[in-house]
Design a protein around this motif. Structure first.
Motif, PDB file in Angstrom:
ATOM      1  N   ASP A  11       0.853  -1.169   0.000  1.00  0.00           N
ATOM      2  CA  ASP A  11       0.000   0.000   0.000  1.00  0.00           C
ATOM      3  C   ASP A  11       0.897   1.231   0.000  1.00  0.00           C
ATOM      4  OD1 ASP A  11      -2.467   1.403   0.223  1.00  0.00           O
ATOM      5  OD2 ASP A  11      -2.044   1.735   2.341  1.00  0.00           O
ATOM      6  N   ALA A  12       0.642   2.157  -0.877  1.00  0.00           N
ATOM      7  CA  ALA A  12       1.463   3.366  -0.935  1.00  0.00           C
ATOM      8  C   ALA A  12       0.915   4.405   0.029  1.00  0.00           C
ATOM      9  CB  ALA A  12       1.470   3.939  -2.350  1.00  0.00           C
ATOM     10  N   ASP A  13       1.786   4.961   0.859  1.00  0.00           N
ATOM     11  CA  ASP A  13       1.419   6.051   1.744  1.00  0.00           C
ATOM     12  C   ASP A  13       1.018   7.224   0.857  1.00  0.00           C
ATOM     13  OD1 ASP A  13       2.006   8.634   3.175  1.00  0.00           O
ATOM     14  OD2 ASP A  13       2.241   7.223   4.822  1.00  0.00           O
ATOM     15  N   THR A  14      -0.169   7.765   1.097  1.00  0.00           N
ATOM     16  CA  THR A  14      -0.689   8.800   0.211  1.00  0.00           C
ATOM     17  C   THR A  14       0.087  10.112   0.312  1.00  0.00           C
ATOM     18  OG1 THR A  14      -2.324   9.365   1.887  1.00  0.00           O
ATOM     19  CG2 THR A  14      -3.016   7.858   0.128  1.00  0.00           C
ATOM     20  N   PRO A  21       4.127  -2.814   3.329  1.00  0.00           N
ATOM     21  CA  PRO A  21       3.399  -4.077   3.200  1.00  0.00           C
ATOM     22  C   PRO A  21       2.162  -4.100   4.084  1.00  0.00           C
ATOM     23  CG  PRO A  21       5.321  -4.363   4.584  1.00  0.00           C
ATOM     24  CD  PRO A  21       5.397  -2.967   4.035  1.00  0.00           C
ATOM     25  N   ILE A  22       1.180  -4.859   3.647  1.00  0.00           N
ATOM     26  CA  ILE A  22       0.006  -5.083   4.467  1.00  0.00           C
ATOM     27  C   ILE A  22       0.311  -6.276   5.364  1.00  0.00           C
ATOM     28  CG2 ILE A  22      -2.427  -5.738   4.476  1.00  0.00           C
ATOM     29  CD1 ILE A  22      -2.714  -4.286   1.805  1.00  0.00           C
ATOM     30  N   THR A  85      -3.189  -4.300   8.261  1.00  0.00           N
ATOM     31  CA  THR A  85      -2.743  -2.914   8.431  1.00  0.00           C
ATOM     32  C   THR A  85      -1.473  -2.657   7.655  1.00  0.00           C
ATOM     33  OG1 THR A  85      -2.245  -1.169  10.040  1.00  0.00           O
ATOM     34  CG2 THR A  85      -1.350  -3.358  10.510  1.00  0.00           C
ATOM     35  N   THR A  86      -1.284  -1.408   7.311  1.00  0.00           N
ATOM     36  CA  THR A  86      -0.012  -0.952   6.759  1.00  0.00           C
ATOM     37  C   THR A  86       0.739  -0.117   7.784  1.00  0.00           C
ATOM     38  OG1 THR A  86      -1.110   0.958   5.767  1.00  0.00           O
ATOM     39  CG2 THR A  86      -0.806  -0.974   4.358  1.00  0.00           C
TER      40      THR A  86
END
Length: 189
Positions: A11-14, A21-22, A85-86
């Motif tokens: 998941d990319a941090d916005t 990683p999740i 969670t990320t």
């Protein structure tokens, strides 16, 4: 337990674009002071409302005789929450402590003192930590039926990293002192 159901998912941090990683997370919830069921439900809701945390399941509620607690301690209500969670383990721990504080958790030097809410990180993916503030996997989870049985209800084939299959750990600890409370449920919104 794997890092994620699909370890290739990230998941990319916005804000920063950083790829994270999740991770699959196992969180133990417990309470033996005040309105324990409301405290557990509040913890489920607060964790579900946490950005970058996705609650996937909540176990049945068990009533548990106090273990290594001061004399006169009341029974606990316990449950397990599964999430993806990320968040980094330290950030997740900060959130867990904040949720406890929101339910007036009083900390003392008395070991296993009664509490309005206990939120313990049991497993955060395959993350290992042995610091004063964060121990992963939780060092006493393998000995605690009130962690193992509700987790087994959700994931009978799960493993506690470094300890083995939870089914074998549960067989070794037994379930004495645990009572399934079919009249009590926790909801995930």
């Amino acid at each position: 337990m794997t890092e994620t159901p699909n370890p290739n998912i990230v998941d990319a941090d916005t804000l920063t674009g950083e790829m994270r990683p999740i991770r699959r997370v196992v969180i133990a919830l417990g309470s033996n002071l005040g309105d324990s069921l409301s405290s557990l439900q509040g913890a489920v809701d607060a964790i579900a409302d946490t950005p970058d945390v996705w609650v996937t399941a909540v176990s049945p509620v068990y009533e548990t005789a106090p273990v290594d607690c001061p004399p006169g301690s009341q029974n606990f209500l316990n449950a397990i929450l599964l999430a993806d969670t990320t968040l980094a383990a330290n950030r997740l721990l900060e959130r867990a402590l904040a949720v406890e504080d929101a339910y007036d958790r009083e900390r003392s030097d008395v070991a296993n003192a009664p509490r309005t809410l206990d939120v313990d990180l049991i497993v955060v993916g395959d993350r290992r930590s042995d610091t004063d503030t964060l121990q992963l996997p939780h060092p006493r989870a393998a000995e605690r039926p009130f962690v193992l049985k509700p987790w087994f209800d959700l994931e009978p084939d799960a493993e506690l990293p470094g300890f083995g299959p939870i089914s074998e750990l549960l067989a070794a600890t037994g379930t004495d002192g645990l009572t399934l409370r079919e009249d009590l449920t926790l909801d995930v919104e």
